[in-house]
Design an enzyme around this catalytic site. Sequence first.
Site, PDB file in Angstrom:
ATOM      1  CE1 TYR A 219      13.740  50.507  12.500  1.00 43.85           C
ATOM      2  CE2 TYR A 219      14.100  52.600  11.616  1.00 43.85           C
ATOM      3  CZ  TYR A 219      13.774  51.337  11.134  1.00 43.85           C
ATOM      4  OH  TYR A 219      13.260  50.970  10.131  1.00 43.85           O
ATOM      5  CE  LYS A 223      15.364  48.251  10.261  1.00 43.67           C
ATOM      6  NZ  LYS A 223      15.011  47.095   9.408  1.00 43.67           N
TER       7      LYS A 223
END
Length: 345
Positions: A219, A223
């Site tokens: 994750y 990002k």
Amino acid sequence: MEFLSKYTACLSNWGLNLEPGLQTVGAAVLLTTGSLFIASRVLTFVRVLLSLFVLPGKPLRSFGPKGSWAVVTGASDGLGKEFSLQLARAGFNIVLVSRTASKLTTLAEEITTKHSVQTKTLAMDFAANDDADYEELKAIVNGLDVAVLINNVGKSHDIPTPFALTPEDEMTDIVTINCLGTLRTTQLIIPGMMQRKRGLVLTMGSFGGLLPTPLLATYSGSKAFLQQWSTSLGSELEPYGITVELVQAYLITSAMSKVRRTSATIPDPRAFVKAVLSKIGRNGGSPGYAYSSSPYWSHGLMAWFLTCVMQPMGKLVVGQNKSMHEAIRKRALRKAEREKGKKST
């Protein structure tokens, strides 16, 4: 603090090794350098405060006239739902894109009941990366004056998990939804904006993209990718009059964050989206990141401290982040065990 200790040690060495006249010159040079460094930090902080609390952002109507459209991905819940409601309140027609058709229908009815705008919906699973879905989205927006794109769709890990233990399907879904879904949607929408010489492309980022986040490695990496991509895209589209902004956010009460209680540092979606839409074009707490913003006041102050005072890629920050997520993982596993025990009794 590290800079000041090195500065003091350096000043001491100059005093020991140079002739008296040169000691004075050396001390003056170091003093001037240190003063300029501190002054630059103070001025940056003043800019942050002005951006967060005083200066307004670009008016939403600068991106498109009344009757133009906003496309919102991940629209059915949380931030996406709130972006849709607030943009509709501002007079934009809304294209709602999310996975669950029933939720989209309910939201579309709520929007048209409360506001005199039109809606279109598309039930689309971004994890499937289905060409037919993107063709359908293209058919929906074809001919529409799309002035705003909100890239909100996203996925995180179910709980903090070491990368070696991350399920393959979870890893694949995170990259496909967060990265590929955002890229394909944006590439589909921006040609019209480039033709009209105006528009807003707003992408939801995360502090996980600023700070390496152990146990959320995939994750965090997704990002960080969006941060680099969005900044590059901002430079490419600026000559066309298009505003590109990546929003750097800390926790917000939502299904993804699994946080339900608000606090000074954890706003609800309504307060957060209001801050975002009122500060478009302002860096907030992210003065060192072009085409990026951390507009919610407490998030902005944290972003400034982490990126301008601390070393976000240093071992100290990464280590603290790791410890925090290890503790979250332990609590999540204990909770899962308790729930498993209840079901078995």
